[in-house]
Design a protein around this motif. Structure first.
Motif, PDB file in Angstrom:
ATOM      1  N   LEU A   1       0.873  -1.173   0.000  1.00 46.61           N
ATOM      2  CA  LEU A   1       0.000   0.000   0.000  1.00 46.61           C
ATOM      3  C   LEU A   1       0.914   1.227   0.000  1.00 46.61           C
ATOM      4  O   LEU A   1       1.832   1.307   0.808  1.00 46.61           O
ATOM      5  N   VAL A   2       0.660   2.158  -0.921  1.00 42.53           N
ATOM      6  CA  VAL A   2       1.517   3.345  -1.022  1.00 42.53           C
ATOM      7  C   VAL A   2       0.674   4.587  -0.782  1.00 42.53           C
ATOM      8  O   VAL A   2      -0.378   4.754  -1.397  1.00 42.53           O
ATOM      9  N   ARG A   3       1.149   5.466   0.117  1.00 45.20           N
ATOM     10  CA  ARG A   3       0.375   6.684   0.421  1.00 45.20           C
ATOM     11  C   ARG A   3       0.899   7.834  -0.450  1.00 45.20           C
ATOM     12  O   ARG A   3       2.107   8.024  -0.587  1.00 45.20           O
ATOM     13  N   VAL A   4      -0.026   8.558  -0.996  1.00 46.21           N
ATOM     14  CA  VAL A   4       0.360   9.654  -1.891  1.00 46.21           C
ATOM     15  C   VAL A   4      -0.273  10.961  -1.431  1.00 46.21           C
ATOM     16  O   VAL A   4      -1.458  11.027  -1.119  1.00 46.21           O
ATOM     17  N   ASN A   5       0.565  11.984  -1.399  1.00 46.43           N
ATOM     18  CA  ASN A   5       0.117  13.343  -1.122  1.00 46.43           C
ATOM     19  C   ASN A   5      -0.497  13.892  -2.416  1.00 46.43           C
ATOM     20  O   ASN A   5       0.138  13.868  -3.476  1.00 46.43           O
ATOM     21  N   HIS A   6      -1.723  14.380  -2.316  1.00 46.17           N
ATOM     22  CA  HIS A   6      -2.450  14.843  -3.502  1.00 46.17           C
ATOM     23  C   HIS A   6      -1.664  15.906  -4.295  1.00 46.17           C
ATOM     24  O   HIS A   6      -1.667  15.897  -5.534  1.00 46.17           O
TER      25      HIS A   6
ATOM     26  N   ARG B   1       9.066   3.303  -5.105  1.00 44.10           N
ATOM     27  CA  ARG B   1      10.480   3.061  -5.384  1.00 44.10           C
ATOM     28  C   ARG B   1      11.355   3.586  -4.247  1.00 44.10           C
ATOM     29  O   ARG B   1      12.446   3.097  -3.989  1.00 44.10           O
ATOM     30  N   ASN B   2      10.822   4.596  -3.558  1.00 41.12           N
ATOM     31  CA  ASN B   2      11.545   5.223  -2.450  1.00 41.12           C
ATOM     32  C   ASN B   2      11.187   4.587  -1.103  1.00 41.12           C
ATOM     33  O   ASN B   2      11.581   5.069  -0.056  1.00 41.12           O
ATOM     34  N   GLY B   3      10.390   3.540  -1.139  1.00 40.29           N
ATOM     35  CA  GLY B   3      10.048   2.813   0.094  1.00 40.29           C
ATOM     36  C   GLY B   3       8.942   3.433   0.909  1.00 40.29           C
ATOM     37  O   GLY B   3       8.775   3.121   2.091  1.00 40.29           O
ATOM     38  N   ARG B   4       8.185   4.345   0.301  1.00 44.40           N
ATOM     39  CA  ARG B   4       7.147   5.023   1.092  1.00 44.40           C
ATOM     40  C   ARG B   4       5.849   4.207   1.119  1.00 44.40           C
ATOM     41  O   ARG B   4       4.810   4.635   0.641  1.00 44.40           O
ATOM     42  N   THR B   5       5.936   3.028   1.687  1.00 45.36           N
ATOM     43  CA  THR B   5       4.724   2.209   1.793  1.00 45.36           C
ATOM     44  C   THR B   5       4.078   2.470   3.149  1.00 45.36           C
ATOM     45  O   THR B   5       4.703   3.017   4.057  1.00 45.36           O
TER      46      THR B   5
END
Ligand code: KG4
Ligand code: ZN
Length: 344
Positions: free
Chosen positions: A113-118, A323-327
């Motif tokens: 699961l990857v969190r993304v800032n809008h 890719r940067n590990g921000r799961t």
């Protein structure tokens, strides 16, 4: 990415405001599908987004929209490498629908699961349109909720150089359109009316702070336009809607361009990208391109469909975050006032 490397397929989900959206993107660049179910018509009746209605609609639409995105991409859930979702900023009830759906999918499929800032999503919209674009560069993000000048140092490192102190640029468009009776959303309506107007008919204020030259303020401009409308009304004069729109739009574009180009010069950026709903504005694109070219800076903007809210930009930003590990884990929650560059 080299040919020997395996492609990374990301399913992106976006529900931060009034669009229910899902998309499948490969390696942060190649869009296989981009499904957007807009609720604009539903909210137009109220002159703006009604949060409770948005949440309820997201619940109804989220699963069919995800299904469509997978079908159109011809990708199965098993083939997806990670699920990326907007977790902020936005309306809390709306965000929660996307976050819950993404968590449920990731959990049941045992996928990351990857969190993304809008806002970082809006920035990543440019990677979808410009295959060769790489950091560093400067990005102006101007939407209904945000107006930021951001130094993009890497795909996942951001430094804010300027921000609005009150209204966002898109919010100003929406408010002025409402006063002029042009409906919601205001940006496209004002752009259309402005086409036949004189941008120099009214001289509206362009605010600059001496202590923070890249910050914006649009509330004074908004008040000036509203006062003009009232004064003309009191005098019983017909409202020159097209001239007001053209003059207002020019004032917004002038400040956005002026601050962005000076910030780009300050960091010696060779590229300016624009992003967010307001980056769809053709006058802004034109003036930005012209002023930047005088400084030998190139200007890039996303395809129109990636300017306003969509999930392809979320899947795109999700690829770089992944890719940067921000799961994220199952505790991931919606963060309505998430700031750019914040990961928690
Ligand atoms: O990025 P977006 O879809 O949602 C947010 O994250 O806020 O941006 C929506 C905003 C609205 O305020 C809308 O009026 C504005 O973008 N907008 C425009 C144009 N198209 C959309 N503003 C100026 N000119 C346009 N053509
Ligand atoms: Zn947005």
């Amino acid at each position: 990415m080299g040919d020997d490397m395996k492609d990374t397929i990301i399913l992106g989900i976006e529900t931060s405001c009034d669009e229910t959206a899902a998309s499948v993107v490969v390696n942060g660049r190649k869009v296989l599908s981009n499904i957007i179910s807009s609720q604009v018509k539903l909210h137009a009746e109220y002159g703006g987004v009604v949060p409770e209605i948005a949440s309820r609609k997201h619940v109804e639409l989220i699963l069919p929209v995800i299904d469509n995105a997978l079908k159109e991409a011809n990708v199965t859930l098993e083939e997806v490498d990670a699920i990326a979702v907007t977790y902020g900023p936005g309306l809390v009830g709306a965000l929660l629908v996307g976050v819950s759906a993404a968590k449920a999918l990731a959990f049941s499929l045992n996928k990351p699961l990857v969190r993304v800032n809008h806002i970082e999503g809006h920035i990543a919209a440019n990677y979808l349109t410009h295959p060769d674009l790489e950091p560093p560069y400067l990005c102006l993000v101007a939407s209904g909720g945000h107006s930021h000048i951001v130094h993009i140092m890497s795909y996942t490192d951001f430094r804010i150089m300027g921000r609005t102190r009150d209204d966002a640029a898109g919010e100003a468009f929406d408010k002025i359109a409402r006063v002029l009776g042009l409906g919601y959303p205001g940006g496209p309506a004002i752009e259309k009316a402005a086409r036949n107007g004189d941008p120099e008919a009214f001289r509206f204020p362009r605010v600059k702070f001496s202590d923070a030259p890249y910050d914006f303020s649009f509330s004074g401009l908004k008040t000036a336009v509203i006062n003009t409308v009232h004064q003309l009304g009191q005098r019983g004069e017909p409202l020159p809607v097209e001239d007001i729109c053209a003059s207002f739009q020019r004032a917004v574009a002038d400040v956005l361009v002026d601050h962005t180009v000076s910030a780009a010069k300050a960091i010696k950026a060779g590229t300016i990208c624009i992003a967010g709903g307001v980056s769809a504005n053709s006058q802004l694109r034109e003036i930005m391109t012209q002023k930047a070219s005088e400084e030998n800076i190139r200007v890039l903007y996303p395809k129109l469909v990636y300017c306003t809210d969509n999930a392809a930009m979320i899947a795109g930003a999700g690829f770089f975050a992944f890719r940067n590990g921000r799961t994220a884990d199952w505790r991931l929650n919606a963060v309505p006032s998430l700031k750019i560059g914040e990961t928690d």
